[in-house]
Scaffold this active site. Structure first.
Site, PDB file in Angstrom:
ATOM      1  N   ASP A 246       9.172  -5.106  -1.749  1.00  0.00           N
ATOM      2  CA  ASP A 246       9.958  -4.480  -2.808  1.00  0.00           C
ATOM      3  C   ASP A 246       9.434  -3.056  -3.030  1.00  0.00           C
ATOM      4  OD1 ASP A 246      11.132  -3.748  -5.218  1.00  0.00           O
ATOM      5  OD2 ASP A 246      11.052  -5.797  -6.016  1.00  0.00           O
TER       6      ASP A 246
ATOM      7  N   LYS B 131      21.012  12.677   2.379  1.00  0.00           N
ATOM      8  CA  LYS B 131      22.025  13.064   1.419  1.00  0.00           C
ATOM      9  C   LYS B 131      22.752  11.816   0.913  1.00  0.00           C
ATOM     10  CE  LYS B 131      25.880  12.530   2.644  1.00  0.00           C
ATOM     11  NZ  LYS B 131      26.854  11.651   3.341  1.00  0.00           N
TER      12      LYS B 131
ATOM     13  N   HIS C 137      23.013  15.560   8.279  1.00  0.00           N
ATOM     14  CA  HIS C 137      23.001  15.418   9.739  1.00  0.00           C
ATOM     15  C   HIS C 137      24.024  16.319  10.429  1.00  0.00           C
ATOM     16  CE1 HIS C 137      26.393  12.648   9.172  1.00  0.00           C
ATOM     17  NE2 HIS C 137      26.618  12.745  10.461  1.00  0.00           N
TER      18      HIS C 137
ATOM     19  N   LYS D  71      24.335  18.931  14.445  1.00  0.00           N
ATOM     20  CA  LYS D  71      25.397  18.814  15.454  1.00  0.00           C
ATOM     21  C   LYS D  71      25.566  20.141  16.196  1.00  0.00           C
ATOM     22  CE  LYS D  71      28.059  15.318  13.060  1.00  0.00           C
ATOM     23  NZ  LYS D  71      29.281  14.563  13.222  1.00  0.00           N
TER      24      LYS D  71
ATOM     25  N   GLU E 257      38.863  10.778   9.171  1.00  0.00           N
ATOM     26  CA  GLU E 257      38.346   9.589   9.850  1.00  0.00           C
ATOM     27  C   GLU E 257      39.415   8.511   9.827  1.00  0.00           C
ATOM     28  OE1 GLU E 257      33.611  10.125   8.902  1.00  0.00           O
ATOM     29  OE2 GLU E 257      34.832   9.097   7.424  1.00  0.00           O
TER      30      GLU E 257
ATOM     31  N   ASP F 270      30.135  12.099  -0.836  1.00  0.00           N
ATOM     32  CA  ASP F 270      29.750  11.630   0.492  1.00  0.00           C
ATOM     33  C   ASP F 270      29.944  12.712   1.554  1.00  0.00           C
ATOM     34  OD1 ASP F 270      28.917   9.598   2.307  1.00  0.00           O
ATOM     35  OD2 ASP F 270      30.997   9.280   2.916  1.00  0.00           O
TER      36      ASP F 270
ATOM     37  N   HIS G  63      28.526  17.961   3.738  1.00  0.00           N
ATOM     38  CA  HIS G  63      28.980  18.343   5.086  1.00  0.00           C
ATOM     39  C   HIS G  63      30.002  19.486   5.037  1.00  0.00           C
ATOM     40  CE1 HIS G  63      26.855  14.813   6.157  1.00  0.00           C
ATOM     41  NE2 HIS G  63      27.831  13.946   6.096  1.00  0.00           N
TER      42      HIS G  63
ATOM     43  N   LYS H  52      39.108   8.814   4.455  1.00  0.00           N
ATOM     44  CA  LYS H  52      38.986   7.607   5.286  1.00  0.00           C
ATOM     45  C   LYS H  52      40.388   7.056   5.533  1.00  0.00           C
ATOM     46  CE  LYS H  52      34.372   7.161   4.711  1.00  0.00           C
ATOM     47  NZ  LYS H  52      33.465   7.482   5.824  1.00  0.00           N
TER      48      LYS H  52
HETATM   49  C1  BG6 Z   1      28.153  10.414   6.602  1.00  0.00           C
HETATM   50  C2  BG6 Z   1      29.044   9.756   5.582  1.00  0.00           C
HETATM   51  O1  BG6 Z   1      27.266  11.295   5.959  1.00  0.00           O
HETATM   52  O2  BG6 Z   1      28.938  11.141   7.513  1.00  0.00           O
HETATM   53  C3  BG6 Z   1      30.072   8.870   6.259  1.00  0.00           C
HETATM   54  O3  BG6 Z   1      28.248   8.977   4.703  1.00  0.00           O
HETATM   55  C4  BG6 Z   1      30.828   9.640   7.317  1.00  0.00           C
HETATM   56  O4  BG6 Z   1      30.969   8.320   5.316  1.00  0.00           O
HETATM   57  C5  BG6 Z   1      29.844  10.330   8.250  1.00  0.00           C
HETATM   58  O5  BG6 Z   1      31.627   8.734   8.056  1.00  0.00           O
HETATM   59  C6  BG6 Z   1      30.531  11.231   9.258  1.00  0.00           C
HETATM   60  O6  BG6 Z   1      29.578  11.686  10.166  1.00  0.00           O
HETATM   61  P1  BG6 Z   1      29.756  11.541  11.726  1.00  0.00           P
HETATM   62  O7  BG6 Z   1      28.590  12.248  12.307  1.00  0.00           O
HETATM   63  O8  BG6 Z   1      29.759  10.073  12.019  1.00  0.00           O
HETATM   64  O9  BG6 Z   1      31.065  12.164  12.033  1.00  0.00           O
END
Ligand code: BG6
Length: 467
Positions: A87, A140, A170, A174, A208, A227, A232, A318
């Site tokens: 925990d 994040k 992330h 890229k 997406e 998100d 991003h 989404k």
């Molecule tokens: C993430 C989000 O940070 O980025 C997700 O939490 C999203 O919801 C994703 O799908 C998209 O990143 P990638 O690199 O998979 O296109």
């Protein structure tokens, strides 16, 4: 400058979770393959697992993500794994972690966990002295809003100096995103036209075609605004809108990006359209009456000399028709109507950055059709970018964190300035509008873009027949 010493153990919290399965194990494998990882990797989670379970998970995860697995590299990774179960609120977990870390004295702790647990884990690390000479990598979204980001920062900074804090987004790892920076400033032809005199509008789409993929409980605490848009998307805006960095070095890039966030006019409820796909409320982990958005479209303005009056249109969601990330920069029409057909084209010129699934930079222009008439058609000059050499973003970023290289991470200044852009609309907004999965979201987004539209459909073939 003194090169920072590399970390000698990688600790990652959330080792049994979804992010670890989908992204982290394949990245660790890639790092082993590239000879960037040879230190112990300690997974931590509260799942009543043992080391064998973690090893099994790592094997499954790598095999699912990588086409031709190099068995030797995979076994090396398996051999580096250690596991601590407990925990995060219990000091005993951190005592066990300290034991597992053993002789290593420069750990890097990666928090691949829900944001609500960040502060608890950081306090646990500090309580056990595991923050000494250590680095921390924080996922994040960093906070839930401006106030919580500031509170979290106080907790983090109570335990780690700023140069040891790595705030991960992330997208910054890229290739296609790095190329935005490179393409803008490695070329000279762009700068004269990269401003309000020549650019009519900018559209950014992160679409997406899938839903929340079993992450309902996390997603319902975030929504598309937290998100994707706040991090991003605003990072993409910053790379496109920033002034040339003052010198060669990432400190200058960080500063230039933070200045963009500071210049963005804070969004208000009339600047956004929030949507929710039909069926979202039936997803496991989602509140039955949830008003969380799975789609958001926004119109923003950057109140700077360069960008005054240029609208930026952002949308992400989404269950849209395609998984595609794309930027379209629309240029103004020529000032004089020499060719009637050219004037009819809404935007005869554009620059298109396809960021995903395939990297592409395209310049849209009108080209004369052979024949007596001065009529033409829209064509694109296209350059492919990225390609097979591209590494997984987490591979690059975790390797950088181990080496202490903060170039591709975000600064606290930036994080706070980005929260300031969205802070008002996190709570002050109209209810989310339902949309059918597989569509481009609520039609109200068409009203938002109005005469600057239509929204570009990135799933369509361009005039050269490419998708
Ligand atoms: C993430 C989000 O940070 O980025 C997700 O939490 C999203 O919801 C994703 O799908 C998209 O990143 P990638 O690199 O998979 O296109």
């Amino acid at each position: 400058m003194i090169t920072p010493a590399p970390s000698d153990v990688l600790v990652f919290f959330g080792a049994t979770g979804d992010l670890a399965r989908k992204q982290i194990f394949p990245a660790l494998y890639g790092m082993v393959l590239a000879e960037e990882l040879d230190v112990p990797v300690v997974g931590v989670a509260f799942s009543e697992w043992g080391l064998e379970d973690l090893q099994k998970r790592a094997r499954e995860s790598v095999t699912a993500a990588v086409p031709d697995v190099d068995d030797a590299a995979l076994e090396t990774l398996i051999g580096l794994l250690r596991y601590v179960d407990g925990d995060y609120r219990d000091p005993a977990t951190f005592a066990a972690l300290k034991e597992s870390v053993g002789d290593a004295h420069r750990p890097v702790h990666y928090l691949a966990i829900p944001p609500v647990m960040f502060a608890t884990v950081i306090e646990g690390l500090a309580g056990a002295g595991l923050n000494q000479d250590a680095r921390v990598v924080v996922e994040k979204p960093f906070g839930r809003d401006l106030a919580s980001a500031q509170e979290l920062d106080a907790v983090v900074r109570g335990a780690f100096p700023e140069e040891s804090v790595f705030r991960i987004d992330h997208f910054l790892g890229k290739e296609e995103i790095m190329n935005l920076l490179y393409f803008r400033f490695a070329n000279s032809f762009l700068e004269p036209v990269w401003n309000r005199d020549h650019i009519a509008s900018v559209q950014i789409t992160i679409a997406e075609d899938f839903g929340v993929q079993g992450r309902g409980s996390f997603y319902d605490s975030a929504g598309a605004l937290r998100d994707v848009l706040e991090n991003h998307m605003l990072q993409i805006v910053a790379l496109l809108a920033m002034e040339p960095p003052a010198y060669q070095g990432y400190g200058a890039v960080h500063e230039a990006k933070a200045n963009v966030f500071r210049a963005i006019r804070p969004l208000t409820r009339n600047d956004i359209v929030r949507g929710q796909f039909d069926g979202y409320r039936d997803e496991p982990g989602v509140a039955r009456g949830s008003d969380v958005e799975t789609y958001v479209a926004a119109r923003l303005f950057i109140d700077s000399w360069r960008w005054a009056g240029v609208p930026w249109y952002l949308r992400t969601g989404k269950h849209l028709p395609a998984t595609v990330h794309e930027v379209i920069v629309e240029f103004k029409k020529p000032p004089q109507a020499l060719f009637d057909d050219a004037m009819m084209a809404q935007h005869p010129n554009h620059l298109r950055f396809r960021l995903q699934p395939d990297g592409e930079i395209a310049l849209g222009a009108r080209v004369k059709t052979p024949g007596e008439e001065f009529v033409g058609e829209q064509r694109e000059l296209v350059a492919s970018t990225g390609g097979a050499a591209a590494r997984r973003p987490y591979e690059r970023l975790l390797a950088d964190a181990i080496q202490g290289d903060r170039a591709l991470f975000t600064s606290e200044d930036s994080v706070e300035a980005a929260w300031r852009v969205v802070d008002g609309i996190l709570t002050d907004h109209a209810p989310a509008i339902r949309y059918a999965p597989g569509t481009w979201g609520p039609t109200e987004a068409d009203t938002l873009i109005g005469g600057d539209g239509p929204w570009h459909d990135p799933s369509l073939r361009d005039s050269n027949g490419r998708k």
